[in-house]
Write an enzyme that holds these catalytic residues in place. Sequence first.
Site, PDB file in Angstrom:
ATOM      1  CB  CYS A   2      -0.933   0.021   1.205  1.00 24.82           C
ATOM      2  SG  CYS A   2      -2.008  -1.397   1.227  1.00 24.82           S
ATOM      3  CG  HIS A  45      -3.351   3.400   1.141  1.00 24.42           C
ATOM      4  ND1 HIS A  45      -3.780   2.900  -0.068  1.00 24.42           N
ATOM      5  CD2 HIS A  45      -3.468   2.379   2.039  1.00 24.42           C
ATOM      6  CE1 HIS A  45      -4.123   1.636   0.097  1.00 24.42           C
ATOM      7  NE2 HIS A  45      -3.951   1.297   1.362  1.00 24.42           N
ATOM      8  CG  ASN A  94      -6.826  -0.973   0.093  1.00 29.64           C
ATOM      9  OD1 ASN A  94      -5.994  -0.591  -0.732  1.00 29.64           O
ATOM     10  ND2 ASN A  94      -6.494  -1.321   1.324  1.00 29.64           N
TER      11      ASN A  94
HETATM   12  O1  UT7 Z   1      -4.394  -1.050   2.988  1.00 31.11           O
HETATM   13  C1  UT7 Z   1      -3.479  -1.509   3.939  1.00 31.11           C
HETATM   14  C2  UT7 Z   1      -3.887  -1.155   5.302  1.00 31.11           C
HETATM   15  N1  UT7 Z   1      -5.145  -1.781   5.592  1.00 31.11           N
HETATM   16  C3  UT7 Z   1      -5.863  -1.304   6.599  1.00 31.11           C
HETATM   17  O2  UT7 Z   1      -5.476  -0.347   7.200  1.00 31.11           O
HETATM   18  C4  UT7 Z   1      -7.121  -2.037   6.956  1.00 31.11           C
HETATM   19  C5  UT7 Z   1      -7.278  -2.040   8.459  1.00 31.11           C
HETATM   20  N2  UT7 Z   1      -8.382  -2.853   8.967  1.00 31.11           N
HETATM   21  C6  UT7 Z   1      -9.668  -2.611   8.664  1.00 31.11           C
HETATM   22  O3  UT7 Z   1      -9.981  -1.768   7.842  1.00 31.11           O
HETATM   23  C7  UT7 Z   1     -10.722  -3.365   9.428  1.00 31.11           C
HETATM   24  O4  UT7 Z   1     -10.104  -4.107  10.454  1.00 31.11           O
HETATM   25  C8  UT7 Z   1     -11.578  -4.317   8.554  1.00 31.11           C
HETATM   26  C9  UT7 Z   1     -12.486  -3.515   7.658  1.00 31.11           C
HETATM   27  C10 UT7 Z   1     -10.695  -5.228   7.738  1.00 31.11           C
HETATM   28  C11 UT7 Z   1     -12.458  -5.189   9.426  1.00 31.11           C
HETATM   29  O5  UT7 Z   1     -13.281  -4.384  10.252  1.00 31.11           O
HETATM   30  P1  UT7 Z   1     -13.349  -4.625  11.816  1.00 31.11           P
HETATM   31  O6  UT7 Z   1     -14.283  -3.650  12.349  1.00 31.11           O
HETATM   32  O7  UT7 Z   1     -11.935  -4.598  12.356  1.00 31.11           O
HETATM   33  O8  UT7 Z   1     -13.957  -6.073  11.897  1.00 31.11           O
HETATM   34  P2  UT7 Z   1     -13.382  -7.393  12.571  1.00 31.11           P
HETATM   35  O9  UT7 Z   1     -12.337  -8.008  11.709  1.00 31.11           O
HETATM   36  O10 UT7 Z   1     -13.028  -7.143  14.013  1.00 31.11           O
HETATM   37  O11 UT7 Z   1     -14.665  -8.310  12.555  1.00 31.11           O
HETATM   38  C12 UT7 Z   1     -15.844  -7.969  13.277  1.00 31.11           C
HETATM   39  C13 UT7 Z   1     -16.928  -8.944  12.913  1.00 31.11           C
HETATM   40  C14 UT7 Z   1     -16.489 -10.399  13.010  1.00 31.11           C
HETATM   41  O12 UT7 Z   1     -17.603 -11.150  13.431  1.00 31.11           O
HETATM   42  P3  UT7 Z   1     -17.741 -11.619  14.989  1.00 31.11           P
HETATM   43  O13 UT7 Z   1     -16.524 -12.433  15.259  1.00 31.11           O
HETATM   44  O14 UT7 Z   1     -17.777 -10.341  15.768  1.00 31.11           O
HETATM   45  O15 UT7 Z   1     -19.007 -12.367  14.996  1.00 31.11           O
HETATM   46  C15 UT7 Z   1     -16.174 -10.755  11.575  1.00 31.11           C
HETATM   47  O16 UT7 Z   1     -16.324 -12.129  11.310  1.00 31.11           O
HETATM   48  O17 UT7 Z   1     -17.331  -8.737  11.549  1.00 31.11           O
HETATM   49  C16 UT7 Z   1     -17.242  -9.968  10.844  1.00 31.11           C
HETATM   50  N3  UT7 Z   1     -16.879  -9.672   9.453  1.00 31.11           N
HETATM   51  C17 UT7 Z   1     -17.783  -9.442   8.505  1.00 31.11           C
HETATM   52  N4  UT7 Z   1     -19.120  -9.428   8.526  1.00 31.11           N
HETATM   53  C18 UT7 Z   1     -19.755  -9.168   7.373  1.00 31.11           C
HETATM   54  C19 UT7 Z   1     -15.645  -9.568   8.922  1.00 31.11           C
HETATM   55  N5  UT7 Z   1     -15.736  -9.270   7.620  1.00 31.11           N
HETATM   56  C20 UT7 Z   1     -17.055  -9.194   7.336  1.00 31.11           C
HETATM   57  C21 UT7 Z   1     -17.773  -8.933   6.161  1.00 31.11           C
HETATM   58  N6  UT7 Z   1     -19.124  -8.926   6.227  1.00 31.11           N
HETATM   59  N7  UT7 Z   1     -17.166  -8.668   4.979  1.00 31.11           N
END
Ligand code: UT7
Length: 335
Positions: free
Chosen positions: A115, A262, A292
């Site tokens: 990135c 980014h 992204n």
């Molecule tokens: O480009 C390089 C740098 N990248 C970044 O900076 C990205 C940084 N991270 C993020 O943007 C976020 O962490 C994400 C968007 C990837 C994920 O969001 P989050 O709020 O951190 O979600 P999480 O991974 O903690 O997951 C929360 C819940 C989980 O369910 P439970 O365990 O709480 O039941 C996941 O399984 O959301 C669930 N989940 C989804 N649900 C519906 C994860 N992905 C999805 C999805 N749709 N696509």
Amino acid sequence: MYNSKIIGLGKYLPSNVVTNSDLEKIMDTSDVWIQERTGIKERRHIKKGSDDSTSSMGVKASKIALERSGIDAKEIDLILFATLSPDYYFPGSGVLVQDELGIPDCPAMDIRMQCSGFVYALATADQFIKTGMYKNILVIGSEYHSGGLDMTTRGRNISVIFGDGAGAVVITRTKKNDEGILHSQLHSEGKYAKELSLIGPNTGRWVPEIINKNDPNDVSYFPYMNGQFVFKNAVIRFSEVIMKGLEKAKWKPSDIDMLIPHQANLRISQFVQKKFGLSDNQVYNNIQRYGNTTAASIPIALTEAWEEGKINNGSKVILAAFGSGFTWGSITMKW
Ligand code: UT7
């Protein structure tokens, strides 16, 4: 000593739009979740069977950038190609672009900084110009993610985020030391290399080994992200590196005409915007439409902001990136 300045920009996005509701049909996700957590409404995916590739998208963006620069492709002294999804394991995509553009024997180098790739590439190009070694440099960011994502519920935390596309700029030397790229700062922290990575295939586990095993549970050839950990580091590093850029340029946040972060997550951009007290007009976001696109996200956003008349002569612009490696960096420039 010279400064370098951007004299042409271009972007290319595949025409195939994939909305959140399209994804709802193939995995357990929802438009509400994706928009709330990332800001993304849709992204572009190269359609299977289309001619688009990482290098061909880079070529299309480059042709626009070259035309706008008024520089003939043959006048390019160096090509820097930032990507994490090169056409081939080797050689890199830069040489493929060189061939397509009909540039005989200039160096063409791939930059593998994910990135932060475009920021690293632009900072590298700037150094070659500052020393006087090269005059005109083509800097490209291009990514073809969609073919390599786990498009099942198992991969949903990553596959809803990434999109395909390319952006390119032409930079040239200027004798004015108060215009163009003023400062750049680059960082990496390899101890977190695996927190956002694609580790298989690799030189400890070659492709034939993976194919021979044919293990349906092997996810090592899909990207992995420890989302919350990456998010927390991203907001810290974005803030630090923007602050460093401001300090070096002796600018206040209110001096910024355009911050191009980014496009990792709209919530990260909004956090940074709030932290520096910036207005909506000072920050450019298009993750809503493209997702992204890693190394391509900054040159695509920069091109759009310029096309929309949001960057003009004299504009004070900051580019900032964070991503896999971990790597991060920023560039301050006066247009
Ligand atoms: O480009 C390089 C740098 N990248 C970044 O900076 C990205 C940084 N991270 C993020 O943007 C976020 O962490 C994400 C968007 C990837 C994920 O969001 P989050 O709020 O951190 O979600 P999480 O991974 O903690 O997951 C929360 C819940 C989980 O369910 P439970 O365990 O709480 O039941 C996941 O399984 O959301 C669930 N989940 C989804 N649900 C519906 C994860 N992905 C999805 C999805 N749709 N696509």
